[in-house]
Each structure stands twice: as structure tokens, then as C-alpha cells.
Design a protein around this motif. Structure first.
Motif, PDB file in Angstrom:
ATOM      1  N   PHE A 192       0.898  -1.173   0.136  1.00 47.86           N
ATOM      2  CA  PHE A 192      -0.083  -0.335  -0.183  1.00 47.86           C
ATOM      3  C   PHE A 192       0.963   0.818  -0.164  1.00 47.86           C
ATOM      4  O   PHE A 192       1.836   1.340   1.012  1.00 47.86           O
ATOM      5  N   ALA A 206      -3.122   0.727  -3.531  1.00 49.87           N
ATOM      6  CA  ALA A 206      -2.753  -0.824  -3.599  1.00 49.87           C
ATOM      7  C   ALA A 206      -3.070  -1.729  -4.431  1.00 49.87           C
ATOM      8  O   ALA A 206      -2.840  -1.630  -5.451  1.00 49.87           O
ATOM      9  N   TYR A 225      -6.718  -4.820   4.368  1.00 53.62           N
ATOM     10  CA  TYR A 225      -5.582  -3.932   5.206  1.00 53.62           C
ATOM     11  C   TYR A 225      -5.691  -3.347   7.031  1.00 53.62           C
ATOM     12  O   TYR A 225      -5.621  -2.470   7.732  1.00 53.62           O
TER      13      TYR A 225
END
Length: 357
Positions: A192, A206, A225
Motif C-alpha cells: 500500500f 494498493a 489492510y
């Protein structure tokens, strides 16, 4: 001298601007109904800033410090860049919205040169361009029509198609909020990145190892995430789901040439690369400068093909390293990166960033 540019993205408009400055009469044919870009930021590394300067474009906003470095999903630093050293060694970085870059390039051209809503059907080495409204001819045709280039398919019909890199990419813009500069984070099979834009918004991306076409919405990203270090979960929580762009990630196998007759390929049409080095648009801008300044197309091919194909390879290698999913290999990778001296990290950027017109 007349030039037709097929494709009105960053590379195509930059080529048109460079040729226009040299006295060419240019026409930019763009399939879309308008010349614009949506939904994503653009990192301009020093080589791209140098290219823009050569095109007569001096950025008045977006100039920023070099990237901070790379972190683990838990927030520990794998690589912490020496920003002052990188700036002295290479020059300035910039971060802008892609639409801003399009507007800057469009401003370098007369409005009569911009022809939106024109779909090109075929391109011939003799300079003929077939489109949905007829046929145009030119002394030079520039194929800047992206990874699925009609121009490339026309002049190199036997060329290998783009190949899937093994991971998908999501791009999005978060509303204004404070972040600590430009940072990328590596986990197991995922990564990321985020960087502030001039207006305070935050460009985010991402990349996740996945099967081709697997997709995934914002909810999927938030789950992947959720346990990563801040501000990643907070950024994703603030993003508008309607503004998330998903792309499978492709690269183009090496072409034997970027030119045929009166036709030259540029940008993704010539050397589509993975985004791991952030060099896709940067290399297209370099292409535009060299093409506009080359004595002939053979010189353009000789100058650009070895360099860009090397950047494609380097970007692929970074992707292989970043997207390791095996826990033992990931641990070994992280240890190796932590042990790299700061100066060594800076010097390894030389082949990519140390370029000037």
C-alpha cells in the motif's frame, strides 16, 4: 511537417507539445469524448521533471520531497530514505493529480490540434491513419494509445500481447488529511502506498497478489489492510467507494523496434511496465522529449528502446520482491532491506533517475 498523435494521454500530449515547439503541425486523435484523466495521482520523479522542463513546462505546484521510504505492515521501517541526499543527487520530485498534468500539456497546444471522439482503426507505416471518420496522412505518426495499442497491433501484428504481472492495482483519492509524506508499505503478497497532493487530498494505491480479473471493492481492501499501520486503515475508511479504480497489472514483452516506416511507438504502447518504480508516465515524458529532438526515427529507437526495456525489467524485479507471500522469504527480504546502507539505496536509483535531455 505534419504529425498525427494517436492517443491523448500524458505521453501523447507531451509528444504533441514537443513537436509543436519544433514547428510541426500536430493533430492529437483521442478516442474519448474529452481530454482528461480521473481518479488518481501522478508521481513525477526527477527524470520526469527534467523532461517537462525540456518541454517548456515548469511546475508551479506539487514540488515535494523524495519518498520517505518503505515500511512493514506493522509500521517498522525497511528502508528510510535520506531525502536531502536524494534531492542533491537527482533533483526535485513532484506529486500532482493526473488531470492537472493533462491540463498543463493541453495548454501547450492550439485547440485546433485536439480532436477528441476520434477512434483510430488502423495505422500504416506509410503514414496513413484510418479512423471512424475517414483517413488522414502525415509525415509522422506517433502511437501513444496505451497498453492495448491499435498502432502497435497494426505495425507489429506478430508481437506478443501484454502479459499479466500476477497482481492487481487499486487507485483512489482520500479527502484532505495530514500524512507523513510519501510512504510505501510492504506485507506478504500485498502493499500500500500514499502521498499527499498539493490541495491536501491524499493519493493512495494498493497492490495485491491475485488471479487475473479477480477484482475486489473498497470493502475488500478495508478487510485486507485493517490490521496494517496507520494511517492506512483511516485513509481507506475515508475514501468514497465510487472513486476507486481497479486495474489488472500488465507489462509488455520487449518489442524488436519502436518504429516502422513513418510510425513511432511511445509510452505504454511501446513499453508498458508495472507500476513498481512509478516510472510509466515518467518514461513516456522522456520518450516525448527524445522523439521531438531526434534527427530521425532510427535515432529515437536507438536512444529509447534499451533504456525503457531496462526500466521494464527493473520494475518487474521490484514487483517480484515486493509481492513475496511466503513468510520465510518475506522475513529474509525484510532483513536484507534493513541492512542496506542509505547511500547504497540512493545509488541503486541511478540507472532510472539519473537522466536529462
Amino acid at each position: 511537417m505534419k504529425a498525427i498523435i494517436v492517443g491523448g494521454g500524458i505521453g501523447g500530449l507531451a509528444a504533441a507539445a514537443g513537436l509543436h515547439r519544433k514547428g510541426w503541425q500536430v493533430a492529437v486523435l483521442e478516442r474519448a469524448a474529452a481530454f482528461t484523466e480521473v481518479g488518481a495521482g501522478l508521481s513525477l520523479q526527477p527524470n520526469a521533471v527534467h523532461a517537462l522542463t525540456a518541454l517548456g513546462i515548469r511546475l508551479t505546484e506539487g514540488l515535494t520531497d523524495p519518498p520517505q521510504g518503505i515500511r512493514t505492515s506493522g509500521g517498522n521501517w525497511l528502508i528510510r530514505n535520506d531525502g536531502a541526499l536524494l534531492s542533491r543527487r537527482y533533483g526535485r520530485w513532484a506529486m500532482v493529480h493526473r488531470a492537472t498534468m493533462i491540463d498543463l500539456l493541453r495548454a501547450e497546444l492550439p485547440s485546433s490540434s485536439l480532436r477528441p471522439g476520434v477512434a483510430v482503426r488502423a495505422v500504416h507505416p506509410d503514414g496513413r491513419v484510418e479512423h471512424d471518420g475517414g483517413v488522414l496522412t502525415a509525415d509522422l505518426v506517433v502511437g501513444a494509445d496505451g497498453v492495448r495499442s491499435v498502432t502497435r497491433a497494426s505495425i507489429f501484428p506478430e508481437a506478443a500481447p501484454p502479459r499479466y504481472a500476477g497482481y492487481a492495482t487499486w487507485r483512489m483519492i482520500a479527502p484532505p488529511q495530514p500524512v507523513d509524506g510519501s510512504v510505501e508499505t510492504w506485507g506478504g503478497g500485498a502493499r500500500f502506498g500514499y502521498a499527499p497532493l498539493p490541495d491536501g487530498r491524499v493519493y493512495c494505491y494498493a497492490m495485491i497478489k491475485a488471479a487475473e480479473g479477480s477484482g475486489g471493492d473498497l470493502g475488500y481492501l478495508r478487510r485486507i489492510y485493517a490490521s496494517w499501520h496507520e494511517p492506512i486503515p483511516s485513509l481507506l475508511a475515508s475514501v468514497d467507494p465510487a472513486g476507486v479504480l481497479y486495474h489488472d497489472t500488465y507489462e509488455l514483452p520487449d518489442l524488436p523496434s519502436y518504429v516502422a516506416g513513418k510510425v513511432a511507438l511511445l509510452g505504454d504502447a511501446a513499453h508498458a511496465m508495472t507500476p513498481n518504480l512509478g516510472q510509466g508516465a515518467c518514461q513516456a515524458l522522456e520518450d516525448a522529449v527524445v522523439l521531438a529532438g531526434s534527427a530521425d526515427l532510427a535515432a529515437y529507437d536507438r536512444l529509447r528502446r534499451p533504456r525503457t526495456q531496462d526500466v521494464v525489467r527493473r520494475s518487474r524485479q521490484i514487483g517480484d520482491l515486493a509481492h513475496m507471500s511466503s513468510a520465510p522469504l518475506t522475513a529474509a527480504r525484510n532483513l536484507g532491506l534493513r541492512l542496506l546502507p542509505t547511500f547504497t539505496v540512493a545509488r541503486q536509483m541511478d540507472p532510472v533517475l539519473r537522466w536529462a535531455p
